[in-house]
Design a protein around this motif. Sequence first.
Motif, short mmCIF file in Angstrom:
data_model
loop_
_atom_site.label_atom_id
_atom_site.label_comp_id
_atom_site.label_asym_id
_atom_site.label_seq_id
_atom_site.Cartn_x
_atom_site.Cartn_y
_atom_site.Cartn_z
N HIS A 1 29.99 5.29 8.18
CA HIS A 1 28.77 4.64 8.60
C HIS A 1 29.06 3.29 9.25
O HIS A 1 28.38 2.88 10.20
N GLY A 2 30.08 2.58 8.73
CA GLY A 2 30.48 1.33 9.34
C GLY A 2 30.99 1.52 10.76
O GLY A 2 30.69 0.73 11.67
N VAL A 3 31.76 2.59 10.97
CA VAL A 3 32.24 2.92 12.32
C VAL A 3 31.07 3.24 13.24
O VAL A 3 31.03 2.80 14.39
N TYR A 4 30.10 4.01 12.71
CA TYR A 4 28.93 4.36 13.53
C TYR A 4 28.18 3.09 13.95
O TYR A 4 27.73 2.97 15.10
N ASP A 5 28.05 2.12 13.01
CA ASP A 5 27.36 0.86 13.33
C ASP A 5 28.07 0.11 14.46
O ASP A 5 27.44 -0.36 15.41
N LYS A 6 29.40 0.00 14.32
CA LYS A 6 30.16 -0.75 15.32
C LYS A 6 30.13 -0.07 16.69
O LYS A 6 30.04 -0.74 17.72
N LEU A 7 30.20 1.25 16.69
CA LEU A 7 30.11 1.98 17.97
C LEU A 7 28.74 1.78 18.60
O LEU A 7 28.63 1.53 19.81
N SER A 8 27.68 1.86 17.79
CA SER A 8 26.32 1.69 18.31
C SER A 8 26.14 0.29 18.90
O SER A 8 25.59 0.13 20.00
N GLN A 9 26.59 -0.72 18.15
CA GLN A 9 26.47 -2.10 18.63
C GLN A 9 27.23 -2.31 19.93
O GLN A 9 26.75 -2.96 20.86
N ALA A 10 28.46 -1.76 19.98
CA ALA A 10 29.28 -1.93 21.18
C ALA A 10 28.63 -1.25 22.39
O ALA A 10 28.61 -1.80 23.49
N LEU A 11 28.08 -0.06 22.19
CA LEU A 11 27.43 0.66 23.30
C LEU A 11 26.16 -0.05 23.74
O LEU A 11 25.81 -0.03 24.93
N ASP A 12 25.46 -0.69 22.78
CA ASP A 12 24.25 -1.44 23.13
C ASP A 12 24.58 -2.63 24.03
O ASP A 12 23.77 -3.01 24.90
N ASP A 13 25.76 -3.24 23.82
CA ASP A 13 26.11 -4.49 24.51
C ASP A 13 26.79 -4.30 25.86
O ASP A 13 27.02 -5.28 26.57
N ILE A 14 27.16 -3.07 26.20
CA ILE A 14 27.89 -2.87 27.48
C ILE A 14 26.95 -3.14 28.66
O ILE A 14 25.83 -2.60 28.71
N PRO A 15 27.38 -3.94 29.64
CA PRO A 15 26.55 -4.23 30.83
C PRO A 15 26.66 -3.09 31.85
O PRO A 15 27.37 -3.19 32.85
N TYR A 16 25.91 -2.01 31.60
CA TYR A 16 26.03 -0.81 32.42
C TYR A 16 25.74 -1.08 33.90
O TYR A 16 26.46 -0.61 34.79
#
Length: 626
Positions: free
Chosen positions: A107-122
């Motif tokens: 779940h911690g990995v899922y959180d970090k992946l979600s946060q990182a994907l949210d922050d990418i300047p697409y």
Amino acid sequence: MERQIPMDSSSSSDVASELMEVVETVGSYSGFRVTQRKECLNLVRRLKLLVPLLEEMRELNGSVSGSDSLLKLKKALLGAKKLLKNCKCGSKIYLAMESEAVMCRFHGVYDKLSQALDDIPYDQLGVSIEVKEQVELMRMQLKRAKRRTDTQDMELAMDLMVVFSKEDERNADIAILERLAHKLELHTIVELKAEKTAIGKLVKQRGGHNETMQQIVGLLGKFKQIAGIDETVSLDGPISTGTLQKCQSPLVPHEFLCPITLEIMTDPVIVATGQTYERESIRKWLNSGHRTCPKTGQTLEHLSLAPNFALRNLILQWCEKNNFELPKKDSYASSDDYSAEIMEEISSLVQNLSSSQPNVRKDSIVKIRMLSKENPENRIFIANNGGIPRLVQLLSYPDSNIQEHTVTALLNLSIDETNKRLIAREGAIPAIIEIIRNGTDEGRENSAAALFSLSMLDENKVLVGNFNGIPPLVDLLQNGTMRGKKDAATALFNLSLNQANKSRAIKAGIIPPLLRLLDDKNLGMIDEALSILLLLVSHPEGRNEIGRLSFIETLVEIIRNGTPKNKECAVSVLLELGLNNSSITLAALQYGVYEPLREISISGTNRAQRKANSLLQHMSKCEHIP
């Protein structure tokens, strides 16, 4: 050795290439531990959804100033890789014991992946709409994964609870140990060697010994015993795979050594795959329930052993030429004759199950009961000779003693996984349920144990529920002997892993006897009662009936004064109740749960600490606590 990826790149194309390497590496991983296998495969599949994004970023070849978001994604992926590698190479026993903690890491990995994907300047990177949509799909899957609670590992809970309990008389029960070894995939020499290496690394990582390590090593030792490996496992000194096998003389030709013991063979025999072993060693292997060739892993078509006279003559010639004295061993020449005699006896006993003479029939049942208890080989012989259909017919025989012996024989036979299906297919479950209703005390106890064994298969859980097997088990839990209560609790725990059976158990009135078990300290069944309640509390009907003030007060008392395991289970139940009903949380606070919880969050078991911290956080939202 895997290449370490630097963390200071500023080009998006460089970072993308590095992340592609990580995804490719984890995509090649295999052999995940069974307790985390499903979660690992799901995570790998989700990570592969990032490939189009990474490919597009690499092709764009742009430079991004302040690429913190990409570094976040890199850190998240490296965290995922580390977790997957641990689930691939770590100790199977430890990962089973700590399955909930490992799930928290997922779940911690899922959180970090979600946060990182949210922050990418697409937009800044020029990512296409199609790829953005695929990334959004992955983010949705990550959110769903966090909400999902898998009950796969809960089937191990009761068995692990029993084998690690010093008080429970079943902690060395061969059937439970065989079942655990099978579930954890720790029943071949290769698997046991790998587990020993993994435990050695775990001891070094944790900087020494503690109670958990002692439990793990003790269980590994029991698995080795049932696998026919004579060795005492100790944490004193380094652990290495070398100690799992006898040292071999460099002078002895390799083909003269038994693949199991690595000692020179005195009585070589050939198994069905054509491989040769020392008779004593392969006998131990087969008598421990294995049906595969230790060297090749192939399933053995038959269990016959043929003497390898040619190899024995070569060994004798070499010994004479090199003045080498063979170790003196007992003669095993009669072993095959013994097996032939047993097979002939079993065949005769199975035929006598249909005898018109009551005494002959009863004697045959009693002997089959004893033979089925002795070793795995006998269980297979009895089944192969048609014993199961005849025994199932005798379950309905109008004699309670006959029923008792018959159901006990079927219980012993059900240790074998194939026999579980055969027994259910022959229609045994309704008759076993009837014995729980009307049989002798021992017959009821062993019938409950038989239903537990059979219900290890999911399809049998459904059958027991459909045949109305839950109510008589609840009655045995409430009114049975001490042994009967324990067997009923174990069966009900396993059956309640099925959602429909939870509702059946609640309607059958399981809650009151479980609550009485919590009040009766002499029975020593608080852990079992709380474990079942934890399953039932996930069901709306269960929460409504369990969440009474008197029960909350009992939980708080256990959290305050129970054993470490009692406290762990009680905190887990209270957390599940409190998350669904804040008034229960406030009631627990009024009963004085806060201070004991703080103490458990610091000094409880690993699982209890996690649950206590979660409950304290939830309480702080319900009421401001200084």
